[in-house]
Design a protein around this motif. Structure first.
Motif, mmCIF file in Angstrom:
data_model
loop_
_atom_site.group_PDB
_atom_site.id
_atom_site.type_symbol
_atom_site.label_atom_id
_atom_site.label_comp_id
_atom_site.label_asym_id
_atom_site.label_seq_id
_atom_site.Cartn_x
_atom_site.Cartn_y
_atom_site.Cartn_z
ATOM 1 N N ASP A 11 1.952 -2.092 -4.416
ATOM 2 C CA ASP A 11 0.558 -1.440 -4.423
ATOM 3 C C ASP A 11 -0.087 -1.975 -5.609
ATOM 4 O OD1 ASP A 11 -0.468 1.266 -2.800
ATOM 5 O OD2 ASP A 11 -1.768 0.652 -4.509
ATOM 6 N N ASN A 20 -7.619 -6.565 3.942
ATOM 7 C CA ASN A 20 -7.138 -6.037 5.368
ATOM 8 C C ASN A 20 -6.474 -7.000 6.050
ATOM 9 O OD1 ASN A 20 -8.242 -3.827 4.114
ATOM 10 N ND2 ASN A 20 -9.339 -3.472 5.874
ATOM 11 N N GLY A 53 0.841 -1.295 0.059
ATOM 12 C CA GLY A 53 -0.240 0.071 0.020
ATOM 13 C C GLY A 53 0.887 1.287 -0.129
ATOM 14 N N ILE A 98 -7.955 7.228 2.466
ATOM 15 C CA ILE A 98 -8.653 5.734 2.699
ATOM 16 C C ILE A 98 -10.153 5.775 2.598
ATOM 17 C CG2 ILE A 98 -9.128 6.331 5.182
ATOM 18 C CD1 ILE A 98 -7.884 3.001 3.986
ATOM 19 N N ASN A 99 -10.872 7.145 2.539
ATOM 20 C CA ASN A 99 -12.313 7.180 2.279
ATOM 21 C C ASN A 99 -12.675 7.156 0.755
ATOM 22 O OD1 ASN A 99 -10.726 9.621 2.047
ATOM 23 N ND2 ASN A 99 -12.751 10.894 1.976
ATOM 24 N N GLU A 100 -11.414 7.039 -0.038
ATOM 25 C CA GLU A 100 -11.755 6.943 -1.550
ATOM 26 C C GLU A 100 -11.337 5.505 -2.096
ATOM 27 O OE1 GLU A 100 -9.518 10.070 -3.711
ATOM 28 O OE2 GLU A 100 -9.649 11.337 -1.685
ATOM 29 N N SER A 101 -11.256 4.626 -0.960
ATOM 30 C CA SER A 101 -10.737 3.033 -1.150
ATOM 31 C C SER A 101 -11.460 2.471 -2.446
ATOM 32 C CB SER A 101 -11.157 2.295 0.033
ATOM 33 O OG SER A 101 -10.400 2.621 0.919
ATOM 34 N N VAL A 123 -13.279 -6.562 1.783
ATOM 35 C CA VAL A 123 -12.349 -5.902 2.869
ATOM 36 C C VAL A 123 -11.493 -6.861 3.834
ATOM 37 C CG1 VAL A 123 -12.651 -4.510 5.023
ATOM 38 C CG2 VAL A 123 -14.178 -4.155 2.980
ATOM 39 N N VAL A 168 -8.101 -1.169 2.917
ATOM 40 C CA VAL A 168 -9.268 -0.570 2.322
ATOM 41 C C VAL A 168 -10.535 -0.139 3.362
ATOM 42 C CG1 VAL A 168 -8.875 -1.275 -0.097
ATOM 43 C CG2 VAL A 168 -10.201 -2.726 1.376
ATOM 44 N N TYR A 179 -14.879 -3.728 7.911
ATOM 45 C CA TYR A 179 -13.498 -2.810 8.250
ATOM 46 C C TYR A 179 -13.180 -3.505 9.739
ATOM 47 C CZ TYR A 179 -9.998 0.705 8.499
ATOM 48 O OH TYR A 179 -8.857 1.338 8.362
ATOM 49 N N ASN A 186 -10.467 1.278 -5.667
ATOM 50 C CA ASN A 186 -9.502 -0.174 -6.042
ATOM 51 C C ASN A 186 -10.614 -1.497 -5.708
ATOM 52 O OD1 ASN A 186 -6.894 0.415 -6.380
ATOM 53 N ND2 ASN A 186 -6.753 1.307 -4.032
ATOM 54 N N ARG A 187 -11.710 -1.159 -5.680
ATOM 55 C CA ARG A 187 -12.855 -1.918 -5.390
ATOM 56 C C ARG A 187 -13.115 -3.043 -6.902
ATOM 57 N NH1 ARG A 187 -17.864 -2.973 -2.551
ATOM 58 N NH2 ARG A 187 -17.054 -0.979 -1.141
#
Ligand SMILES: NC(=O)c1ccc[n+]([C@@H]2O[C@H](COP(=O)([O-])OP(=O)(O)OC[C@H]3O[C@@H](n4cnc5c(N)ncnc54)[C@H](O)[C@@H]3O)[C@@H](O)[C@H]2O)c1
Length: 286
Positions: free
Chosen positions: A37, A114, A13, A192-195, A110, A93, A153, A198-199
């Motif tokens: 990444d 994670n 990351g 992180i709020n724009e994860s 997630v 994420v 999360y 990468n979805r």
């Protein structure tokens, strides 16, 4: 570890946020750095930026959810630098912000990134570090790995806290010289709020007939508290301090952790829990 210069660090990351700050700090300390990444363009940009400072840097596109990709990251690190000392299992994420029932696909994405990202990091890198013993593993969990929440999360971060503490204890029992730290950040100014960038397609959020206004509000509030949070390079300083002084816990906001005292008290008294939540810390002006 007593010193860093000339040794090798791997950061997952590493194209953004805290991972990029860790890689930048390790390079400034004279380390060889492997940045990995899942997002190729910002990764290559970060590699070029660090290389321009004279640092020895390798960039490897890696999806940490994929065990074979993490093994290949370890192989490429060994091929390039012959040794691994520090590993930051940091890629992560945030899941859906929707207030509705979470989709099973969201939980899986997630937890794959994670939690399995960390598990894959242990599987591929721990034996390489144990071979020489001069190393340190830093797993990025979260303060949310200590707050009860029915979310993918929280589930992933609680598990990361648990296995990281378990690894720390196991290595001490084995009298290993390998260090372990559990990084539990509060709010840090990252993307992180724009994860969702990468979805994967298989975990796509269902299209809604109407805009999810509550989710938008939650997203906006989170963006605000993150922007007012700690800067990633400050967290990188805490990480280097933890490595050099062999500290297990790395918290960026001890007030958040202190607010959990009633939860522990209820457990000790075998009482039903009172609600404790992160909500009290969602004020960007705090
Ligand atoms: N920012 C915060 O306030 C905060 C708080 C607590 C914990 N964290 C944790 O910190 C870690 C770093 O996140 P950040 O805040 O710097 O966010 P960020 O979005 O800026 O950086 C996360 C990086 O992880 C990468 N990534 C996403 N999925 C990946 C995958 N499958 N494989 C490899 N890389 C992948 C992204 O491309 C990105 O470069 C995460 O584990 C996150 O959960 C962040």
């Amino acid at each position: 570890m007593k010193d860093l210069a000339g040794k090798t660090a791997v950061v997952t990351g590493a194209a953004s946020g805290m991972g990029l700050a860790f890689a930048t700090r390790f390079a400034a300390e004279g380390m060889k750095v492997v940045l990995s990444d899942v997002e190729e363009p910002p990764l290559m940009e970060a590699v070029e930026t660090l290389r321009a400072t004279g640092a020895e840097v390798l960039g490897v596109v890696t999806d940490v959810a994929d065990a074979a990709a993490v093994q290949s990251l370890a192989d490429q690190t060994m091929e390039a630098f012959g040794q691994v000392n520090i590993v930051c299992n940091n890629a992560g994420v945030a899941g859906s912000m929707s207030g509705g029932a979470l989709s099973v696909a969201d939980w899986k994405w997630v937890i794959d990134v994670n939690l399995f990202g960390v598990i894959h990091g242990h599987a591929s890198f721990l034996p390489l570090i144990q071979e020489h013993g001069d190393g340190h593993i830093i797993n990025t969990a979260s303060v949310l790995g200590h707050f009860p929440a029915h979310s993918a999360y929280a589930a992933s971060k609680w598990a990361v806290v648990g296995i990281t503490e378990g690894l720390f204890n196991q290595l001490r029992e084995e009298e290993s010289t390998v260090g372990v730290s559990c990084l539990c950040p509060g709010w840090v100014n990252t993307r992180i709020n724009e994860s969702a960038r990468n979805r994967p397609e298989w975990a796509a959020e269902p299209a809604l007939d109407e805009p999810d206004e509550e989710a938008e509000m939650r997203r906006a509030l989170l963006a605000e508290v993150l922007a007012s949070g700690m800067q990633p390079d400050e967290v990188a300083g805490l990480v280097v301090d933890a490595v050099l002084n062999n500290k297990f816990w790395i918290f960026t906001d001890l007030d958040m952790i202190a607010s959990l005292e009633p939860r522990f008290q209820a457990i000790l008294e075998n009482r039903n829990p009172d609600p404790v939540g992160i909500g009290a810390f969602l004020d960007p002006d705090d």
